[in-house]
Write a protein that holds these residues in place. Sequence first.
Motif, PDB file in Angstrom:
ATOM      1  N   UNK A 104       9.505   5.208 -16.370  1.00  0.00           N
ATOM      2  CA  UNK A 104       8.483   4.803 -15.411  1.00  0.00           C
ATOM      3  C   UNK A 104       8.571   3.306 -15.112  1.00  0.00           C
ATOM      4  N   UNK A 105       8.757   2.499 -16.149  1.00  0.00           N
ATOM      5  CA  UNK A 105       8.826   1.049 -15.944  1.00  0.00           C
ATOM      6  C   UNK A 105      10.036   0.671 -15.091  1.00  0.00           C
ATOM      7  N   UNK A 106      11.153   1.378 -15.272  1.00  0.00           N
ATOM      8  CA  UNK A 106      12.342   1.100 -14.469  1.00  0.00           C
ATOM      9  C   UNK A 106      12.090   1.378 -12.993  1.00  0.00           C
ATOM     10  N   UNK A 107      11.416   2.486 -12.714  1.00  0.00           N
ATOM     11  CA  UNK A 107      11.114   2.838 -11.326  1.00  0.00           C
ATOM     12  C   UNK A 107      10.152   1.819 -10.717  1.00  0.00           C
ATOM     13  N   UNK A 108       9.146   1.412 -11.483  1.00  0.00           N
ATOM     14  CA  UNK A 108       8.188   0.419 -10.995  1.00  0.00           C
ATOM     15  C   UNK A 108       8.896  -0.892 -10.672  1.00  0.00           C
ATOM     16  N   UNK A 109       9.812  -1.303 -11.536  1.00  0.00           N
ATOM     17  CA  UNK A 109      10.577  -2.533 -11.309  1.00  0.00           C
ATOM     18  C   UNK A 109      11.401  -2.404 -10.029  1.00  0.00           C
ATOM     19  N   UNK A 110      12.035  -1.248  -9.838  1.00  0.00           N
ATOM     20  CA  UNK A 110      12.826  -1.015  -8.634  1.00  0.00           C
ATOM     21  C   UNK A 110      11.953  -1.124  -7.384  1.00  0.00           C
ATOM     22  N   UNK A 111      10.731  -0.578  -7.444  1.00  0.00           N
ATOM     23  CA  UNK A 111       9.857  -0.608  -6.275  1.00  0.00           C
ATOM     24  C   UNK A 111       9.321  -2.013  -6.020  1.00  0.00           C
ATOM     25  N   UNK A 112       9.018  -2.750  -7.088  1.00  0.00           N
ATOM     26  CA  UNK A 112       8.539  -4.125  -6.927  1.00  0.00           C
ATOM     27  C   UNK A 112       9.605  -4.984  -6.246  1.00  0.00           C
ATOM     28  N   UNK A 113      10.838  -4.862  -6.721  1.00  0.00           N
ATOM     29  CA  UNK A 113      11.911  -5.641  -6.117  1.00  0.00           C
ATOM     30  C   UNK A 113      12.295  -5.099  -4.741  1.00  0.00           C
ATOM     31  N   UNK A 114      12.059  -3.805  -4.533  1.00  0.00           N
ATOM     32  CA  UNK A 114      12.239  -3.258  -3.187  1.00  0.00           C
ATOM     33  C   UNK A 114      11.249  -3.878  -2.218  1.00  0.00           C
ATOM     34  N   UNK A 167       0.841  -1.208   0.000  1.00  0.00           N
ATOM     35  CA  UNK A 167       0.000   0.000   0.000  1.00  0.00           C
ATOM     36  C   UNK A 167       0.870   1.249   0.000  1.00  0.00           C
ATOM     37  N   UNK A 168       1.937   1.223   0.796  1.00  0.00           N
ATOM     38  CA  UNK A 168       2.862   2.371   0.841  1.00  0.00           C
ATOM     39  C   UNK A 168       3.439   2.660  -0.540  1.00  0.00           C
ATOM     40  N   UNK A 169       3.828   1.616  -1.268  1.00  0.00           N
ATOM     41  CA  UNK A 169       4.432   1.809  -2.581  1.00  0.00           C
ATOM     42  C   UNK A 169       3.404   2.248  -3.623  1.00  0.00           C
ATOM     43  N   UNK A 170       2.164   1.800  -3.469  1.00  0.00           N
ATOM     44  CA  UNK A 170       1.101   2.261  -4.375  1.00  0.00           C
ATOM     45  C   UNK A 170       0.869   3.758  -4.171  1.00  0.00           C
ATOM     46  N   UNK A 171       0.815   4.171  -2.908  1.00  0.00           N
ATOM     47  CA  UNK A 171       0.651   5.601  -2.606  1.00  0.00           C
ATOM     48  C   UNK A 171       1.843   6.388  -3.136  1.00  0.00           C
ATOM     49  N   UNK A 172       3.051   5.831  -2.972  1.00  0.00           N
ATOM     50  CA  UNK A 172       4.256   6.496  -3.481  1.00  0.00           C
ATOM     51  C   UNK A 172       4.195   6.650  -4.997  1.00  0.00           C
ATOM     52  N   UNK A 173       3.685   5.642  -5.685  1.00  0.00           N
ATOM     53  CA  UNK A 173       3.561   5.714  -7.150  1.00  0.00           C
ATOM     54  C   UNK A 173       2.616   6.844  -7.555  1.00  0.00           C
ATOM     55  N   UNK A 174       1.505   6.962  -6.838  1.00  0.00           N
ATOM     56  CA  UNK A 174       0.564   8.053  -7.106  1.00  0.00           C
ATOM     57  C   UNK A 174       1.239   9.399  -6.866  1.00  0.00           C
ATOM     58  N   UNK A 175       2.024   9.467  -5.805  1.00  0.00           N
ATOM     59  CA  UNK A 175       2.743  10.698  -5.486  1.00  0.00           C
ATOM     60  C   UNK A 175       3.750  11.042  -6.584  1.00  0.00           C
ATOM     61  N   UNK A 176       4.429  10.028  -7.110  1.00  0.00           N
ATOM     62  CA  UNK A 176       5.397  10.247  -8.195  1.00  0.00           C
ATOM     63  C   UNK A 176       4.705  10.821  -9.426  1.00  0.00           C
ATOM     64  N   UNK A 177       3.555  10.242  -9.778  1.00  0.00           N
ATOM     65  CA  UNK A 177       2.797  10.724 -10.941  1.00  0.00           C
ATOM     66  C   UNK A 177       2.414  12.187 -10.753  1.00  0.00           C
ATOM     67  N   UNK A 178       1.975  12.544  -9.543  1.00  0.00           N
ATOM     68  CA  UNK A 178       1.568  13.927  -9.258  1.00  0.00           C
ATOM     69  C   UNK A 178       2.767  14.867  -9.333  1.00  0.00           C
TER      70      UNK A 178
END
Length: 245
Positions: A130-140, A105-116
Amino acid sequence: MINYIKADFNRIGKRIPRYIVMVLAFAAMAAIMLKLADGETVYGVVDILNKAVPYICPVFGIIEFFFVYADDLKAKTMQIAIGHGVSREQVVVTKWLEFSLLCLIDLVVLTIEIVICCAIKGALFSGEPASDVIILMVFGLIRNIGAMGVTMILIFLTENVVLSVIVYMLASLGILGAIVGIILTIGPLENLHLDRYLFSTLLTTAQSRMIVGTFSVGHILGIIAYLAAFYFVTVLLFKRRELEF
């Protein structure tokens, strides 16, 4: 087990300090992206994120650790749940699942924050950056889950919050894996190349391959095997431990 999860999330949801800490964490991240990112493009924001994500995920993990485990251990609600028929296996699964969901949930909120933040800078968070950052967060997130898998062994064996937090920090930041990796390259062990089979190595390699557009089934299976091993070791030790009510 479902009632146990509901009760836990109800307890965590009422903890005002958690919301205060999370708001401060997200506010700090927004300030970093808006103030320090170079240029008016998504690449400036992404450059900041590439450097920050390996540290952001452990920070989220430490916050959620306290609210999932620390309060529980202090109030001994885990013992109460076991006394009401929740098995020890279910307790372990529940705690690990709660921690993982909160970090997600924290990372989903962070993704929304990044988009904003990208929109504020006049950029569109899309494409390869964007895909690189998403991959980094998924593996994080996976790294957080693995670090908690290691830490759970200690949590359910000792119920020592301070020591468990230290172990979690070492594991989530990759320090624990680095130490073990060094040990495995000393003397005769060096020729065996066992360091390539470490959880941290498998995770880093799988992440790198994903970023360049390939998928390593072997590394993913290795990660899953580690997570399963963490669970079974935790349950085995937890079953042998006498609880103090």
